[in-house]
Design a protein around this motif. Structure first.
Motif, PDB file in Angstrom:
ATOM      1  N   ARG A   1      14.150 -25.264  84.333  1.00 41.03           N
ATOM      2  CA  ARG A   1      13.167 -25.869  83.419  1.00 41.03           C
ATOM      3  C   ARG A   1      11.811 -26.014  84.119  1.00 41.03           C
ATOM      4  O   ARG A   1      10.768 -25.714  83.531  1.00 41.03           O
ATOM      5  N   GLN A   2      11.823 -26.458  85.371  1.00 40.99           N
ATOM      6  CA  GLN A   2      10.576 -26.593  86.111  1.00 40.99           C
ATOM      7  C   GLN A   2       9.910 -25.239  86.313  1.00 40.99           C
ATOM      8  O   GLN A   2       8.685 -25.119  86.196  1.00 40.99           O
ATOM      9  N   GLN A   3      10.714 -24.223  86.593  1.00 37.44           N
ATOM     10  CA  GLN A   3      10.173 -22.866  86.768  1.00 37.44           C
ATOM     11  C   GLN A   3       9.525 -22.391  85.465  1.00 37.44           C
ATOM     12  O   GLN A   3       8.444 -21.805  85.482  1.00 37.44           O
ATOM     13  N   GLU A   4      10.171 -22.660  84.361  1.00 36.35           N
ATOM     14  CA  GLU A   4       9.622 -22.254  83.068  1.00 36.35           C
ATOM     15  C   GLU A   4       8.301 -22.980  82.784  1.00 36.35           C
ATOM     16  O   GLU A   4       7.334 -22.373  82.318  1.00 36.35           O
ATOM     17  N   LYS A   5       8.243 -24.269  83.119  1.00 36.18           N
ATOM     18  CA  LYS A   5       7.006 -25.025  82.919  1.00 36.18           C
ATOM     19  C   LYS A   5       5.879 -24.449  83.772  1.00 36.18           C
ATOM     20  O   LYS A   5       4.743 -24.317  83.307  1.00 36.18           O
ATOM     21  N   LEU A   6       6.198 -24.110  85.022  1.00 37.77           N
ATOM     22  CA  LEU A   6       5.172 -23.532  85.892  1.00 37.77           C
ATOM     23  C   LEU A   6       4.716 -22.169  85.385  1.00 37.77           C
ATOM     24  O   LEU A   6       3.533 -21.833  85.480  1.00 37.77           O
ATOM     25  N   ASP A   7       5.631 -21.380  84.846  1.00 36.68           N
ATOM     26  CA  ASP A   7       5.252 -20.087  84.267  1.00 36.68           C
ATOM     27  C   ASP A   7       4.290 -20.284  83.091  1.00 36.68           C
ATOM     28  O   ASP A   7       3.295 -19.566  82.959  1.00 36.68           O
ATOM     29  N   ILE A   8       4.591 -21.261  82.259  1.00 41.81           N
ATOM     30  CA  ILE A   8       3.724 -21.548  81.114  1.00 41.81           C
ATOM     31  C   ILE A   8       2.354 -22.025  81.602  1.00 41.81           C
ATOM     32  O   ILE A   8       1.312 -21.595  81.090  1.00 41.81           O
ATOM     33  N   LEU A   9       2.354 -22.886  82.621  1.00 35.56           N
ATOM     34  CA  LEU A   9       1.090 -23.378  83.171  1.00 35.56           C
ATOM     35  C   LEU A   9       0.272 -22.232  83.765  1.00 35.56           C
ATOM     36  O   LEU A   9      -0.945 -22.142  83.535  1.00 35.56           O
TER      37      LEU A   9
ATOM     38  N   GLU B   1      17.776 -27.942  85.898  1.00 31.60           N
ATOM     39  CA  GLU B   1      16.497 -28.638  86.059  1.00 31.60           C
ATOM     40  C   GLU B   1      15.487 -27.750  86.774  1.00 31.60           C
ATOM     41  O   GLU B   1      14.306 -27.709  86.401  1.00 31.60           O
TER      42      GLU B   1
ATOM     43  N   HIS C   1      -1.248 -20.251  80.997  1.00 29.13           N
ATOM     44  CA  HIS C   1      -2.363 -20.988  80.393  1.00 29.13           C
ATOM     45  C   HIS C   1      -3.610 -20.901  81.277  1.00 29.13           C
ATOM     46  O   HIS C   1      -4.731 -20.707  80.770  1.00 29.13           O
TER      47      HIS C   1
END
Length: 162
Positions: A141-149, A138, A152
């Motif tokens: 996954r959160q780290q990956e979401k923050l990287d994508i954010l 988990e 962006h």
């Protein structure tokens, strides 16, 4: 009367230049904290996995001890019966062998209880490992979401600056 020149005595206004924006480092700080958290979760998972492996090894040894004790008791009883029925021993020796067999079966029962206790410890350690594994997944996954954010946001800033 003095003549004033057209531009004399008046202040010129500075041309409006866009001030450089101070980049927002909030997401970088958050990513740094999350990275430390991720490393801690990875370390915890490694430690829990090693503990689980130790519990499984202890369970395996307890199971082998129980099996050896059970087979030893059965073999002892088989030999005692075979000697008695072959008329190689008398009833006193047979009863002594029977007492030895009963002691061996009690020892075997204790070993079975120890094995079951180790199995419970192993199951609990396995549950702890999988809980740590899910926490780590988990966090990743959160780290990956923050990287994508972050990516962006950088792209948006570049488009805005152009």
């Amino acid at each position: 009367m003095r003549l004033r020149r057209a531009g004399a005595g008046t202040r010129r206004e500075a041309p409006e230049v866009a001030e450089p924006r101070v980049p927002d480092r909030t997401i970088e700080r958050l990513l740094g904290v999350r990275k430390q958290r991720l490393e801690r979760f990875e370390r915890e998972r490694r430690e829990v996995r090693e503990h689980w492996r130790g519990r499984r090894a202890a369970q395996r040894l307890a199971k082998l001890a129980w099996r050896n004790a059970r087979e030893g008791a059965a073999e002892h009883w088989r030999q005692a019966r075979a000697r008695f029925f072959a008329m190689e021993t008398d009833s006193r020796q047979f009863r002594a062998a029977q007492g030895g067999y009963e002691r061996m079966t009690r020892d075997t029962a204790q070993r079975l209880l120890a094995w079951r206790e180790r199995a419970g410890e192993s199951r609990a350690a396995g549950s702890a490992f999988f809980a740590a594994h899910h926490r780590l997944a988990e966090a990743r996954r959160q780290q990956e979401k923050l990287d994508i954010l972050r990516q962006h946001i950088k792209e948006t800033e570049r488009r805005h600056d152009d």
